[in-house]
Design a protein around this motif. Structure first.
Motif, mmCIF file in Angstrom:
data_model
loop_
_atom_site.group_PDB
_atom_site.id
_atom_site.type_symbol
_atom_site.label_atom_id
_atom_site.label_comp_id
_atom_site.label_asym_id
_atom_site.label_seq_id
_atom_site.Cartn_x
_atom_site.Cartn_y
_atom_site.Cartn_z
ATOM 1 N N GLY A 152 25.826 16.495 -30.867
ATOM 2 C CA GLY A 152 26.424 17.270 -29.686
ATOM 3 C C GLY A 152 27.265 16.709 -28.782
ATOM 4 O O GLY A 152 28.098 17.411 -28.393
ATOM 5 N N LEU B 202 21.666 14.372 -31.065
ATOM 6 C CA LEU B 202 22.264 14.308 -29.608
ATOM 7 C C LEU B 202 23.613 13.984 -30.025
ATOM 8 O O LEU B 202 24.651 14.205 -29.051
ATOM 9 C CB LEU B 202 21.285 13.610 -28.661
ATOM 10 C CG LEU B 202 19.910 14.305 -28.292
ATOM 11 C CD1 LEU B 202 19.135 13.392 -27.527
ATOM 12 C CD2 LEU B 202 20.278 15.745 -27.361
ATOM 13 N N ALA C 282 19.676 13.203 -23.621
ATOM 14 C CA ALA C 282 20.026 14.365 -23.374
ATOM 15 C C ALA C 282 20.170 14.593 -22.100
ATOM 16 O O ALA C 282 21.048 15.526 -21.615
ATOM 17 C CB ALA C 282 18.596 15.114 -23.777
ATOM 18 N N LEU D 299 23.710 13.640 -21.272
ATOM 19 C CA LEU D 299 24.704 14.065 -22.034
ATOM 20 C C LEU D 299 25.924 15.082 -21.110
ATOM 21 O O LEU D 299 26.956 14.758 -21.226
ATOM 22 C CB LEU D 299 24.029 15.127 -22.745
ATOM 23 C CG LEU D 299 24.856 15.248 -24.420
ATOM 24 C CD1 LEU D 299 25.251 14.104 -24.692
ATOM 25 C CD2 LEU D 299 23.873 16.106 -25.178
#
Lengths: 501, 326
Positions: free
Chosen positions: A336, A333, A46, A49
């Motif tokens: 994403g 994730l 995260a 990212l």
């Protein structure tokens, strides 16, 4: 051969210098965060990212995937060396892995974990390349009824994990179930056992319980023994670093079985990697000629589960790659990350972006090879870490546990809760209650309840769904068989005792 | 070292360097990093959205904005922390339809008041929800879905990401507006609900563009309307539910709030920076892909009125559907 063509496209894409470099960066980072207890791949990915926005999408995904399966390697290191399962999938590795470390065989445990993981990773990569689509169909066939039956099987198997008293194991599993109930009930939206504290509304985090019960509990116990001057924690001589010929002979079958179990169970959304690792442990313990070795440092208890969790980590990409369905938080994730690069995850990725799809798959094998190269030489370093005097090692472990737990939700409450569980963990050691069944009950219990009630909702209250659906029925029959296998010998034993009288 | 802390340390170092370089007066706001509490885990839709804004915010404010993920209790943990923070403009909340709308209606006691505990800063984005059905459901528009539901009121089920979650309340709102029956099946998050929808175990649900895009494109799901007042950039051809005769406005949103008592000048400064960052045309396509529609021209006053209307809307839905969460 279509498969060979695909792999060729993949390796052509994954073997560019920059992509190998990103793969290496990913697996190195993954190993590091895996070793540090509590700081898991979810938080790491995260945070990273935004950094990957500037990278080409293939490189970004290769690196993020590397962090994920790299963390599986690192996680086993922490479990073996300091008895800290940072993730539920390395839980069972603690049992025999840490026992091996205590016997001075940490090197062998780490070595077999790395080699087993590499083998499992290789096989799972091939499986993804060859059979991703049909396996994804299997994941879709698993509805609430099937999950419920799988959890029943899992919970019954949890009792098998226990070394001593079956009654204690059942009690610990039930305690785990109760702890798992804390928080907002998914079905009714009601809070249970939160005592009005909003910090408990989402339940107790796995990291808090495992760090507390395993990590802190053991530290307190060790320190107590230290005062009694009879402590010998991990160092009975560093010992041979790599596994012996006998170790390999014992391990190759567990590795094969673990790989198979992990590959299949990893495809299932939700807890696949963990189910794989502990099903493998259970199978190894059942098949072993001398079951008493388990819990005291049986290498099969490391080789099987470690292969299974790595295979599961790889195949958990299947639902994502084939259908765009995330099977856990890390995969969410990854979705994403793909969307930020303008790639819509789903079946069309394979056709529209073959270099990305097959490149990612090929990179997994490259990543596993890099991990083996990285981890085998590191074993010497890790093992030497155990020679550090305990009075210096334990404050470091304590600190890492606190940072790790805090980092999950940025919550001080969680750190205090971990301390509470630490005392509970100490109590369990003194009472000779195994903590592993408790954690399994904690993880599986809420999933079982959730799926039971969902299955009943969907069937409009008709409980026969569990028996009329073939997959569900099969799983329940397996659970029944397991109960019989467990109960029969003790019935026979009681009878023999009775006859002797 | 925790990565958040690493970032924070790096941000502080940057700050020190820039302060020395520019010789800034300490009184001017902002003169230290601003913390933005996001009530979701890192990597969720709102988190990804707000992290895209960070470089632009720093450009505009001259200070880094640091995202702090404080998930839990449907956003109440983060909201409470900001409600209790010093009102100096250095602690902000990324509020949503949950923290400033639904939670108030669902829970009798909250540790904060959505209206009194905060200064509204700016409403920066909407997250429209779309109505998706399994392909086996014979409906290509909302009218057909409604008549299918009415033909046999006992058969249909719909999924959500949890009781009292936006996806659930959207479903209840739809049931109320259309006068139909469907059994609510809650899941732990939207992803497992989507799996069961694709497998055909449930029949329809409301979810974001981001969550449904892949499956709509692959044909695994059919999208029949967007539950927003306007058509969305994510799919301009998709008619709203309102256009189809069902006034269902169920969307989540992102808005920035400061603790009550924050000086108006600070609020104005922040409102400008967030509005500019969210409406940067360069971000448009990326935001569209993750299902966020930037909102412009909604500063403190507009946001205050909007929160009041949201509170009323969701209180009505919750009362009508008789949903409770203790």
């Amino acid at each position: 051969m279509e498969l060979l063509e695909h792999l060729q496209v993949g390796f052509a894409s994954a073997l560019t210098w920059s992509n190998v470099l990103y793969c290496f960066a990913g697996v190195t980072l993954g190993t590091l965060v895996g070793v540090l207890p509590g700081i898991g791949p979810v938080a790491t990915i995260a945070m990273l990212l935004p950094i990957t926005y500037g990278l080409p999408p293939t490189a970004a995904l290769i690196m993020l995937a590397g962090i994920y399966y790299g963390a599986q390697y690192g996680g086993s290191t922490a479990a073996i060396l300091v008895n800290l399962p940072g993730e539920s999938s390395s839980l069972v590795t603690c049992i025999d892995g840490h026992a091996m470390a205590k016997n001075g065989r940490a090197g062998a445990a780490l070595g077999i974990a790395a080699i087993g993981s590499f083998f499992a990773g290789t096989v799972a990569t091939l499986v993804i390349a060859a059979a991703a689509a049909p396996l994804a169909e299997l994941a879709l066939k698993f509805g609430p009824a099937e999950y419920f039956s799988l959890m029943v099987l899992g919970l019954i198997a949890a009792v098998v994990l226990a070394q001593g008293d079956i009654l204690k194991a059942v009690a610990m599993t039930l305690l785990g179930l109760l702890l798992g109930l804390v928080g907002i009930d998914v079905n009714s939206g009601e809070e249970r056992f939160t005592f009005g504290m909003p910090q408990l509304a989402d339940g107790i985090s796995f990291v808090v319980i495992s760090m507390g019960i395993f990590g802190l509990g053991e530290i307190i116990y060790n320190l107590e023994r230290e005062r009694q001057k009879s402590r010998e924690v991990a160092i009975r001589g560093v010992g041979r670093v790599l596994p012996t010929r006998e170790d390999y002979a014992r391990s190759w079958k567990p590795v094969l079985r673990g790989t198979t179990l992990g590959t299949v169970l990893g495809v299932l959304p939700g807890g696949g990697a963990m189910l794989g690792s502990f099903t493998s442990y259970m199978v190894e313990k059942r098949l072993a000629r001398d079951r008493s070795r388990f819990g005291k440092g049986a290498i099969e208890g490391v080789a099987g589960p470690e292969s299974a969790n790595n295979a599961g980590a790889q195949t958990s990409f299947i639902p994502l790659l084939v259908m765009g369905l995330p099977s856990n938080a890390v995969m969410a994730l990854m979705i994403g990350a793909m969307m930020i690069h303008g790639i819509v995850p789903g079946p069309q990725v394979m056709g529209e972006r073959p270099e990305l799809f097959w490149g990612l798959i090929a990179s997994m094998w490259i990543g596993n090879a890099l991990l083996l190269l990285l981890n085998l030489p590191l074993i010497g370093v890790w093992v030497r870490l155990l020679a550090v005097p305990y009075r210096m090692l334990y404050p470091a472990i304590l600190l890492l546990c606190c940072i790790g737990v805090f980092s999950v939700n940025n919550s001080l409450f969680d750190v205090l809760l971990m301390v509470g569980f630490g005392f509970l963990g100490y109590l369990f050691i003194r009472l000779r209650c195994e903590p592993a069944p408790l954690l399994l009950g904690f993880v599986l219990g809420p999933m079982m309840e959730e799926n039971l009630r969902r299955a009943m909702l969907l069937s409009r209250g008709d409980a026969t769904v569990f028996f009329t659906r073939p997959l569900s029925l099969t799983l329940l029959l397996m659970a029944l068989a397991l109960v019989l296998v467990m109960v029969l010998p003790s019935i026979r034993a009681t009878r023999e005792v009775a006859f002797q009288d | 070292m925790n990565i958040v802390q690493l970032f924070r340390a790096a941000a502080l170092a940057l700050l020190a360097v820039s302060a020395v370089a520019h010789g800034q007066a300490p009184a001017a706001y902002p003169n230290q990093p601003i913390h933005l509490l996001v009530p979701f885990s890192a990597g969720g839709g709102q988190d990804i959205f707000v992290r895209q804004l960070l470089p632009r915010l720093q450009e505009r404010l001259g200070q880094p904005v640091v995202v702090e993920n404080r998930p839990g209790a449907s956003g109440n943990i983060a909201a409470e922390a900001v409600a209790r923070a010093v009102p100096d403009g250095y602690t902000l909340l990324l509020g949503t339809a949950a923290t400033h709308g639904m939670n108030q209606a669902l829970q009798p006691v909250l540790p904060f008041d959505a209206q009194k505990s905060f200064e509204p800063v700016a409403h920066i984005a909407d997250v429209p929800l779309v109505l998706v059905v399994h392909p086996s459901v014979p409906a290509s528009n909302v009218d057909e879905l409604v008549s299918w539901l009415k033909a046999d009121p006992g058969r249909a089920t719909y999924g959500s990401s949890g009781t009292g979650a936006p996806l659930h309340l959207a479903g209840e709102l739809f049931k109320r507006v259309a006068g139909v029956e469907a059994l609510h099946v809650p899941y732990k998050g939207s992803a497992p609900a989507i799996v069961d929808l694709i497998a055909g175990r449930i029949h329809f649900m409301f979810d974001t563009f981001a969550a449904t895009n892949p499956h709509v494109r692959s044909g695994a799901l059919r999208r029949i309307g967007v539950a927003a007042p306007r058509r969305a950039r994510g799919d301009p051809d998709l008619p709203t539910l309102g256009e189809q005769g069902y006034a269902v406005d169920a969307y989540s949103w992102s808005a920035v709030f400061a603790p009550a008592g924050t000086p108006p000048a600070v609020v104005a400064r922040l409102a400008d920076a967030f509005a500019v960052a969210a409406n940067d045309p360069a971000l448009g396509p990326k935001l569209g892909e993750i299902g966020f529609e930037p909102v412009s021209g909604s500063g403190p006053d507009e946001l205050r009125a909007f929160v009041a209307s949201e509170l009323k809307k969701w209180a009505d839905v919750v009362r009508a559907a008789d949903i409770k969460r203790e």
